[in-house]
Design a protein around this motif. Structure first.
Motif, PDB file in Angstrom:
ATOM      1  N   VAL A  65     -15.257  49.059 -80.298  1.00  0.00           N
ATOM      2  CA  VAL A  65     -15.650  47.989 -81.220  1.00  0.00           C
ATOM      3  C   VAL A  65     -14.460  47.682 -82.116  1.00  0.00           C
ATOM      4  O   VAL A  65     -14.383  48.038 -83.283  1.00  0.00           O
ATOM      5  CB  VAL A  65     -16.904  48.365 -82.028  1.00  0.00           C
ATOM      6  N   ARG A  66     -13.516  47.005 -81.504  1.00  0.00           N
ATOM      7  CA  ARG A  66     -12.289  46.547 -82.148  1.00  0.00           C
ATOM      8  C   ARG A  66     -12.111  45.076 -81.795  1.00  0.00           C
ATOM      9  O   ARG A  66     -12.637  44.598 -80.783  1.00  0.00           O
ATOM     10  CB  ARG A  66     -11.081  47.346 -81.635  1.00  0.00           C
ATOM     11  N   VAL A  67     -11.337  44.354 -82.595  1.00  0.00           N
ATOM     12  CA  VAL A  67     -11.144  42.936 -82.307  1.00  0.00           C
ATOM     13  C   VAL A  67     -10.089  42.700 -81.238  1.00  0.00           C
ATOM     14  O   VAL A  67     -10.051  41.630 -80.623  1.00  0.00           O
ATOM     15  CB  VAL A  67     -10.799  42.139 -83.589  1.00  0.00           C
ATOM     16  N   ALA A  68      -9.220  43.676 -81.011  1.00  0.00           N
ATOM     17  CA  ALA A  68      -8.169  43.519 -80.002  1.00  0.00           C
ATOM     18  C   ALA A  68      -7.689  44.897 -79.575  1.00  0.00           C
ATOM     19  O   ALA A  68      -7.899  45.897 -80.268  1.00  0.00           O
ATOM     20  CB  ALA A  68      -6.995  42.700 -80.550  1.00  0.00           C
ATOM     21  N   HIS A  69      -7.026  44.935 -78.425  1.00  0.00           N
ATOM     22  CA  HIS A  69      -6.485  46.192 -77.933  1.00  0.00           C
ATOM     23  C   HIS A  69      -5.384  46.718 -78.855  1.00  0.00           C
ATOM     24  O   HIS A  69      -4.629  45.958 -79.471  1.00  0.00           O
ATOM     25  CB  HIS A  69      -5.920  46.021 -76.528  1.00  0.00           C
ATOM     26  N   THR A  70      -5.315  48.049 -78.914  1.00  0.00           N
ATOM     27  CA  THR A  70      -4.247  48.752 -79.615  1.00  0.00           C
ATOM     28  C   THR A  70      -3.781  49.872 -78.695  1.00  0.00           C
ATOM     29  O   THR A  70      -4.343  50.078 -77.614  1.00  0.00           O
ATOM     30  CB  THR A  70      -4.752  49.367 -80.933  1.00  0.00           C
ATOM     31  N   PRO A  93     -12.371  45.054 -75.805  1.00  0.00           N
ATOM     32  CA  PRO A  93     -12.667  44.823 -77.218  1.00  0.00           C
ATOM     33  C   PRO A  93     -13.390  43.494 -77.401  1.00  0.00           C
ATOM     34  O   PRO A  93     -13.306  42.596 -76.548  1.00  0.00           O
ATOM     35  CB  PRO A  93     -11.280  44.798 -77.873  1.00  0.00           C
ATOM     36  N   ILE A  94     -14.088  43.344 -78.502  1.00  0.00           N
ATOM     37  CA  ILE A  94     -15.017  42.218 -78.655  1.00  0.00           C
ATOM     38  C   ILE A  94     -14.370  40.970 -79.241  1.00  0.00           C
ATOM     39  O   ILE A  94     -15.022  39.930 -79.341  1.00  0.00           O
ATOM     40  CB  ILE A  94     -16.192  42.621 -79.550  1.00  0.00           C
ATOM     41  N   GLY A  95     -13.092  41.041 -79.635  1.00  0.00           N
ATOM     42  CA  GLY A  95     -12.491  39.959 -80.397  1.00  0.00           C
ATOM     43  C   GLY A  95     -12.444  38.609 -79.716  1.00  0.00           C
ATOM     44  O   GLY A  95     -12.658  37.577 -80.351  1.00  0.00           O
ATOM     45  N   ARG A  96     -12.159  38.589 -78.412  1.00  0.00           N
ATOM     46  CA  ARG A  96     -12.061  37.307 -77.714  1.00  0.00           C
ATOM     47  C   ARG A  96     -13.410  36.953 -77.111  1.00  0.00           C
ATOM     48  O   ARG A  96     -13.618  36.947 -75.914  1.00  0.00           O
ATOM     49  CB  ARG A  96     -10.967  37.367 -76.649  1.00  0.00           C
ATOM     50  N   SER A  97     -14.335  36.618 -77.981  1.00  0.00           N
ATOM     51  CA  SER A  97     -15.684  36.252 -77.579  1.00  0.00           C
ATOM     52  C   SER A  97     -16.065  34.943 -78.259  1.00  0.00           C
ATOM     53  O   SER A  97     -15.770  34.755 -79.452  1.00  0.00           O
ATOM     54  CB  SER A  97     -16.677  37.347 -77.991  1.00  0.00           C
ATOM     55  N   PRO A  98     -16.733  34.032 -77.559  1.00  0.00           N
ATOM     56  CA  PRO A  98     -17.217  32.808 -78.212  1.00  0.00           C
ATOM     57  C   PRO A  98     -18.130  33.111 -79.393  1.00  0.00           C
ATOM     58  O   PRO A  98     -18.167  32.343 -80.366  1.00  0.00           O
ATOM     59  CB  PRO A  98     -17.972  32.085 -77.089  1.00  0.00           C
ATOM     60  N   ALA A  99     -18.857  34.227 -79.333  1.00  0.00           N
ATOM     61  CA  ALA A  99     -19.723  34.600 -80.442  1.00  0.00           C
ATOM     62  C   ALA A  99     -18.914  34.870 -81.707  1.00  0.00           C
ATOM     63  O   ALA A  99     -19.351  34.552 -82.823  1.00  0.00           O
ATOM     64  CB  ALA A  99     -20.550  35.837 -80.073  1.00  0.00           C
ATOM     65  N   ILE A 100     -17.728  35.449 -81.544  1.00  0.00           N
ATOM     66  CA  ILE A 100     -16.875  35.700 -82.700  1.00  0.00           C
ATOM     67  C   ILE A 100     -16.318  34.389 -83.252  1.00  0.00           C
ATOM     68  O   ILE A 100     -16.188  34.226 -84.472  1.00  0.00           O
ATOM     69  CB  ILE A 100     -15.742  36.679 -82.342  1.00  0.00           C
ATOM     70  N   THR A 101     -15.998  33.437 -82.381  1.00  0.00           N
ATOM     71  CA  THR A 101     -15.588  32.115 -82.875  1.00  0.00           C
ATOM     72  C   THR A 101     -16.687  31.513 -83.740  1.00  0.00           C
ATOM     73  O   THR A 101     -16.426  30.991 -84.825  1.00  0.00           O
ATOM     74  CB  THR A 101     -15.288  31.151 -81.714  1.00  0.00           C
ATOM     75  N   ASP A 102     -17.927  31.593 -83.265  1.00  0.00           N
ATOM     76  CA  ASP A 102     -19.056  31.066 -84.041  1.00  0.00           C
ATOM     77  C   ASP A 102     -19.153  31.740 -85.403  1.00  0.00           C
ATOM     78  O   ASP A 102     -19.427  31.089 -86.420  1.00  0.00           O
ATOM     79  CB  ASP A 102     -20.360  31.276 -83.277  1.00  0.00           C
ATOM     80  N   HIS A 133      -3.412  41.121 -80.610  1.00  0.00           N
ATOM     81  CA  HIS A 133      -3.949  40.499 -81.822  1.00  0.00           C
ATOM     82  C   HIS A 133      -3.553  39.023 -81.877  1.00  0.00           C
ATOM     83  O   HIS A 133      -4.359  38.166 -82.261  1.00  0.00           O
ATOM     84  CB  HIS A 133      -3.441  41.231 -83.063  1.00  0.00           C
ATOM     85  N   GLN A 134      -2.336  38.731 -81.484  1.00  0.00           N
ATOM     86  CA  GLN A 134      -1.877  37.345 -81.486  1.00  0.00           C
ATOM     87  C   GLN A 134      -2.661  36.514 -80.474  1.00  0.00           C
ATOM     88  O   GLN A 134      -3.045  35.370 -80.759  1.00  0.00           O
ATOM     89  CB  GLN A 134      -0.387  37.294 -81.179  1.00  0.00           C
ATOM     90  N   GLN A 135      -2.906  37.067 -79.307  1.00  0.00           N
ATOM     91  CA  GLN A 135      -3.685  36.353 -78.289  1.00  0.00           C
ATOM     92  C   GLN A 135      -5.101  36.091 -78.761  1.00  0.00           C
ATOM     93  O   GLN A 135      -5.658  35.013 -78.538  1.00  0.00           O
ATOM     94  CB  GLN A 135      -3.693  37.159 -76.992  1.00  0.00           C
ATOM     95  N   MET A 136      -5.698  37.073 -79.421  1.00  0.00           N
ATOM     96  CA  MET A 136      -7.053  36.916 -79.928  1.00  0.00           C
ATOM     97  C   MET A 136      -7.125  35.823 -80.991  1.00  0.00           C
ATOM     98  O   MET A 136      -7.984  34.946 -80.955  1.00  0.00           O
ATOM     99  CB  MET A 136      -7.541  38.254 -80.485  1.00  0.00           C
ATOM    100  N   VAL A 216     -21.748  39.616 -83.967  1.00  0.00           N
ATOM    101  CA  VAL A 216     -20.947  40.722 -83.452  1.00  0.00           C
ATOM    102  C   VAL A 216     -21.751  41.488 -82.403  1.00  0.00           C
ATOM    103  O   VAL A 216     -21.230  41.866 -81.348  1.00  0.00           O
ATOM    104  CB  VAL A 216     -20.495  41.666 -84.586  1.00  0.00           C
ATOM    105  N   THR A 217     -23.032  41.692 -82.694  1.00  0.00           N
ATOM    106  CA  THR A 217     -23.904  42.322 -81.692  1.00  0.00           C
ATOM    107  C   THR A 217     -23.918  41.500 -80.414  1.00  0.00           C
ATOM    108  O   THR A 217     -23.880  42.048 -79.301  1.00  0.00           O
ATOM    109  CB  THR A 217     -25.336  42.478 -82.229  1.00  0.00           C
ATOM    110  N   ASP A 218     -23.971  40.183 -80.555  1.00  0.00           N
ATOM    111  CA  ASP A 218     -23.933  39.307 -79.380  1.00  0.00           C
ATOM    112  C   ASP A 218     -22.665  39.537 -78.565  1.00  0.00           C
ATOM    113  O   ASP A 218     -22.706  39.578 -77.327  1.00  0.00           O
ATOM    114  CB  ASP A 218     -23.988  37.833 -79.808  1.00  0.00           C
ATOM    115  N   ALA A 219     -21.538  39.667 -79.253  1.00  0.00           N
ATOM    116  CA  ALA A 219     -20.264  39.872 -78.554  1.00  0.00           C
ATOM    117  C   ALA A 219     -20.257  41.212 -77.823  1.00  0.00           C
ATOM    118  O   ALA A 219     -19.785  41.307 -76.680  1.00  0.00           O
ATOM    119  CB  ALA A 219     -19.106  39.805 -79.551  1.00  0.00           C
ATOM    120  N   ILE A 220     -20.774  42.252 -78.457  1.00  0.00           N
ATOM    121  CA  ILE A 220     -20.862  43.564 -77.803  1.00  0.00           C
ATOM    122  C   ILE A 220     -21.767  43.485 -76.583  1.00  0.00           C
ATOM    123  O   ILE A 220     -21.429  43.970 -75.492  1.00  0.00           O
ATOM    124  CB  ILE A 220     -21.389  44.620 -78.791  1.00  0.00           C
TER     125      ILE A 220
END
Length: 262
Positions: A65-70, A93-102, A133-136, A216-220
């Motif tokens: 449960v991170r926004v981007a890979h590390t 990771p959940i960062g690149r999700s349409p739900a997160i854009t919303d 992180h930049q891609q996300m 966030v739950t939606d993205a997961i």
């Protein structure tokens, strides 16, 4: 029938665990699947070894449960997950999700309605060595720019260019709203970013991190659903990074001071 479990893994102390427990409860209600939470502070392999070894399921969907890979999500967490006895399906990771854009748009519009004379500033952690992180941030910036009425959408970072301290002087509009691309509040979101944005000068409204918001739950949930679909017929060659960790993870060994003597 294969027994399944969902594992949410995150880095942090009490605040992160509380947020993950909320998402775990929401996921259990949606899926009917047992959801476990595991958090660590510094050393995933050492700190997660015992709780992961206790997971009793034939297939485990593990979500970082991170926004981007590390480095940790690419190396340390796969090593730690090798402690799980069952088949581990490792999600993105959940960062690149349409739900997160919303969610980003929701956070922004709650402070500054979407109009052409308002800029949106996406503030990421960043990395000088890895592009994730930049891609996300670029993914969300493009979607918001195309789908909203905001005048411009720009991304900046704590640890790479363009830096957050310069963004005030780079945006075109006098009014802006900054959204931190972070799951939970940290010293970065409560101290470093506000100071670098010079919020006391006015003009820039500042949103909260993502937290336990249902999107966030939606993205997961979406990442788990993706891996469930890939698991049908064991189509592991089509995953984005790892589908099954078998043969891919760096297993701890005795010389690490972590693994068994083989």
């Amino acid at each position: 029938m294969t027994t399944e479990a969902i594992l949410l893994v995150g880095r942090g102390a009490a605040r992160t665990r509380t947020v993950l427990k909320t998402h775990a409860e929401q996921l259990e209600r949606r899926t009917g699947t047992t959801v476990r939470v595991a958090t660590y502070e510094h050393e995933p392999v050492r700190e997660l070894r015992d709780p992961l070894a206790r997971i009793d399921a034939e297939r485990v969907y593990a979500v970082p449960v991170r926004v981007a890979h590390t480095y940790e999500t690419l190396d340390d967490l796969p090593a730690a997950l090798s402690m799980v006895a069952g088949d581990v399906r490792y999600c993105e990771p959940i960062g690149r999700s349409p739900a997160i854009t919303d969610l980003i748009v929701e956070r922004a519009t709650a402070l500054r309605p979407a109009t052409p004379d308002v800029s949106v500033v996406l503030v990421g952690f960043g990395s000088s060595a890895k592009p994730y992180h930049q891609q996300m941030a670029a993914y969300h910036a493009t979607r918001i720019d195309e789908q909203s009425e905001y005048g411009e959408v720009v991304a900046c970072y704590l640890h790479q260019n363009p830096t957050v301290e310069c963004v005030r002087y780079a945006i075109e509009n006098d009014a802006a709203v900054a959204v931190p691309l972070f799951l939970t509040a940290t010293t970065a979101t409560t101290e470093a970013i506000p100071a670098k944005l010079e919020l006391d000068r006015g003009g820039i409204a500042y949103a909260e991190p993502f937290g336990d918001h249902p999107r966030v739950t939606d993205a997961i949930h979406a990442e788990i659903a993706k891996q469930r679909a890939l698991a049908v017929g064991d189509r592991s060659d089509t995953c984005l990074l790892y589908t099954s960790l078998s043969g891919l993870a760096r297993r701890p060994v005795a010389t690490d001071g972590e693994g068994p003597i083989e």
